[in-house]
Design an enzyme around this catalytic site. Sequence first.
Site, PDB file in Angstrom:
ATOM      1  N   GLU A  34       0.813  -1.212   0.000  1.00  0.00           N
ATOM      2  CA  GLU A  34       0.000   0.000   0.000  1.00  0.00           C
ATOM      3  C   GLU A  34       0.846   1.262   0.000  1.00  0.00           C
ATOM      4  O   GLU A  34       1.984   1.279   0.454  1.00  0.00           O
ATOM      5  CB  GLU A  34      -0.996  -0.007   1.162  1.00  0.00           C
ATOM      6  CG  GLU A  34      -0.405  -0.137   2.531  1.00  0.00           C
ATOM      7  CD  GLU A  34      -1.500  -0.174   3.598  1.00  0.00           C
ATOM      8  OE1 GLU A  34      -1.978  -1.274   3.908  1.00  0.00           O
ATOM      9  OE2 GLU A  34      -1.859   0.881   4.127  1.00  0.00           O
TER      10      GLU A  34
ATOM     11  N   CYS B 212       3.619   8.463   0.601  1.00  0.00           N
ATOM     12  CA  CYS B 212       4.224   7.527   1.549  1.00  0.00           C
ATOM     13  C   CYS B 212       4.338   6.170   0.858  1.00  0.00           C
ATOM     14  O   CYS B 212       3.336   5.612   0.419  1.00  0.00           O
ATOM     15  CB  CYS B 212       3.325   7.442   2.779  1.00  0.00           C
ATOM     16  SG  CYS B 212       3.846   6.202   3.972  1.00  0.00           S
TER      17      CYS B 212
ATOM     18  N   CYS C 287       6.794  -7.091   6.765  1.00  0.00           N
ATOM     19  CA  CYS C 287       7.912  -6.597   7.569  1.00  0.00           C
ATOM     20  C   CYS C 287       8.249  -7.655   8.604  1.00  0.00           C
ATOM     21  O   CYS C 287       7.389  -8.421   9.024  1.00  0.00           O
ATOM     22  CB  CYS C 287       7.490  -5.303   8.277  1.00  0.00           C
ATOM     23  SG  CYS C 287       8.815  -4.506   9.221  1.00  0.00           S
TER      24      CYS C 287
ATOM     25  N   CYS D 272       7.127  -4.759  15.442  1.00  0.00           N
ATOM     26  CA  CYS D 272       6.646  -3.725  16.367  1.00  0.00           C
ATOM     27  C   CYS D 272       5.212  -4.055  16.777  1.00  0.00           C
ATOM     28  O   CYS D 272       4.369  -4.385  15.933  1.00  0.00           O
ATOM     29  CB  CYS D 272       6.724  -2.339  15.724  1.00  0.00           C
ATOM     30  SG  CYS D 272       8.418  -1.829  15.357  1.00  0.00           S
TER      31      CYS D 272
ATOM     32  N   CYS E  33       1.974  -2.268  15.176  1.00  0.00           N
ATOM     33  CA  CYS E  33       1.983  -2.039  13.733  1.00  0.00           C
ATOM     34  C   CYS E  33       1.344  -3.196  12.968  1.00  0.00           C
ATOM     35  O   CYS E  33       1.675  -4.361  13.195  1.00  0.00           O
ATOM     36  CB  CYS E  33       3.414  -1.829  13.264  1.00  0.00           C
ATOM     37  SG  CYS E  33       3.550  -1.532  11.490  1.00  0.00           S
TER      38      CYS E  33
ATOM     39  N   CYS F  92      -0.871   2.448   8.846  1.00  0.00           N
ATOM     40  CA  CYS F  92       0.173   1.711   8.160  1.00  0.00           C
ATOM     41  C   CYS F  92      -0.083   0.199   8.098  1.00  0.00           C
ATOM     42  O   CYS F  92      -0.073  -0.472   9.119  1.00  0.00           O
ATOM     43  CB  CYS F  92       1.421   2.000   8.998  1.00  0.00           C
ATOM     44  SG  CYS F  92       2.938   1.513   8.297  1.00  0.00           S
TER      45      CYS F  92
HETATM   46  N1  SAH Z   1       9.920   0.530   9.539  1.00  0.00           N
HETATM   47  C1  SAH Z   1       9.983   1.982   9.565  1.00  0.00           C
HETATM   48  C2  SAH Z   1       8.799   2.614   8.840  1.00  0.00           C
HETATM   49  C3  SAH Z   1       7.526   2.241   9.486  1.00  0.00           C
HETATM   50  S1  SAH Z   1       6.078   3.204   9.417  1.00  0.00           S
HETATM   51  C4  SAH Z   1      10.043   2.462  10.994  1.00  0.00           C
HETATM   52  O1  SAH Z   1       9.898   1.653  11.902  1.00  0.00           O
HETATM   53  O2  SAH Z   1      10.269   3.647  11.215  1.00  0.00           O
HETATM   54  C5  SAH Z   1       6.366   4.806   9.965  1.00  0.00           C
HETATM   55  C6  SAH Z   1       6.017   5.117  11.427  1.00  0.00           C
HETATM   56  O3  SAH Z   1       4.693   4.736  11.799  1.00  0.00           O
HETATM   57  C7  SAH Z   1       6.948   4.409  12.385  1.00  0.00           C
HETATM   58  O4  SAH Z   1       7.374   5.351  13.353  1.00  0.00           O
HETATM   59  C8  SAH Z   1       6.055   3.361  13.008  1.00  0.00           C
HETATM   60  O5  SAH Z   1       6.540   2.959  14.256  1.00  0.00           O
HETATM   61  C9  SAH Z   1       4.743   4.092  13.066  1.00  0.00           C
HETATM   62  N2  SAH Z   1       3.558   3.252  13.199  1.00  0.00           N
HETATM   63  C10 SAH Z   1       3.317   2.035  12.677  1.00  0.00           C
HETATM   64  N3  SAH Z   1       2.097   1.591  13.017  1.00  0.00           N
HETATM   65  C11 SAH Z   1       1.538   2.564  13.774  1.00  0.00           C
HETATM   66  C12 SAH Z   1       0.288   2.690  14.424  1.00  0.00           C
HETATM   67  N4  SAH Z   1      -0.633   1.734  14.376  1.00  0.00           N
HETATM   68  N5  SAH Z   1       0.056   3.840  15.097  1.00  0.00           N
HETATM   69  C13 SAH Z   1       0.993   4.826  15.146  1.00  0.00           C
HETATM   70  N6  SAH Z   1       2.174   4.759  14.559  1.00  0.00           N
HETATM   71  C14 SAH Z   1       2.471   3.634  13.875  1.00  0.00           C
END
Ligand code: SAH
Length: 347
Positions: A93, A106, A113, A117, A120, A334
């Site tokens: 996406e 974006c 991935c 986390c 996420c 995301c």
């Molecule tokens: N792998 C990269 C890019 C990920 S997405 C990273 O970890 O930075 C970009 C941001 O969105 C990251 O800071 C991630 O931690 C955050 N993110 C992902 N899912 C989220 C959610 N459900 N709510 C808030 N932030 C989120």
Amino acid sequence: MEKKDLKSMTLEELTAEVIAAGEKAFRAKQLYQWMHEKLAADFDEMTNLPKSFREKLAADYIWTSLETVDVRISGVDGTRKYLFCLEDGNVIESVLMRYKHGNSVCVSSQAGCRMGCRFCASTLNGLARNLRASEILEQVYRIQRDTGERVSNVVIMGSGEPMDNYENVVRFIRLLSAPEGLNISQRNITVSTCGLVPQIYRLAEEGLQITLALSLHAPSDEVRRELMPIANRYPLREVLDACGNYYEKTGRRLTFEYSLVKGVNDNLEEAKALARLIGGYHGHVNLIPVNPIKERDYVQSNREAVEAFKNYLERQGINVTVRREMGRDIGGACGQLRKSYMDRKEA
Ligand code: SAH
């Protein structure tokens, strides 16, 4: 022999290919412009190239193109979320956000991935595969073609950990900012990482002018480990040293992303610890009220907690923004759109 990916090549690489195929060097430049500046959808559009040459290209190389599976357009702010299908059936996406200062896209850097986390959605089914540079580029190209509006900013913040797909992501950045292509300023490109230390050092040596965003999300290793498994591998001290080095080497101010989760990392004690931790860095904090996903029971911090957190940091002289939630009405955070698509397909 395995076919080469035409749209992932730099102009120099493409020139060598074209000459090896017995064509004149200027054909490489024409071809490059068709792909990366005019954003041609297929070889038929490349009318100033000989037909025989186009047929040879189509037969001998990989031509990356994405199939649009779904587009959702927010009625609130015009944000568009795209679900694209890759040639092997994987879906990814991408999001278009419209700001006063321009259009921002974006992009995803991986299908899925493996960072894990906890909050996420992108990581719930693990990593399917890395994206090639052309597959990351096509997300931007597709969206610019679809809307007819110029994309001025790109954030590598979609699904995937860009530093876990390092070579392809750096290649993507060079192609995206090449003068013969879309020529997007490196200063308008941001790469976000959960904190892979060796790659952050390596990135500092690439001679790029992009912004580095670190997903911090907690001011202590203890809380960070609860949210992000990668914190078991690299303690905060090492991650921040790597970011400090990135600033020293590039002169680019850092961004610290901090997703606020109710009762986990959003109280004033944490704000204080955060201010102490990053006070000495040249960076700003981006607060993101966590976007709840149905697979986990994390809850978004309430408005007052977000305000209090922000105000405290500001009083300490730290630059803070609260990320505006865009496209709230069209499928949340995301990786959620991809996840719900995959769940539906499975059912
Ligand atoms: N792998 C990269 C890019 C990920 S997405 C990273 O970890 O930075 C970009 C941001 O969105 C990251 O800071 C991630 O931690 C955050 N993110 C992902 N899912 C989220 C959610 N459900 N709510 C808030 N932030 C989120």
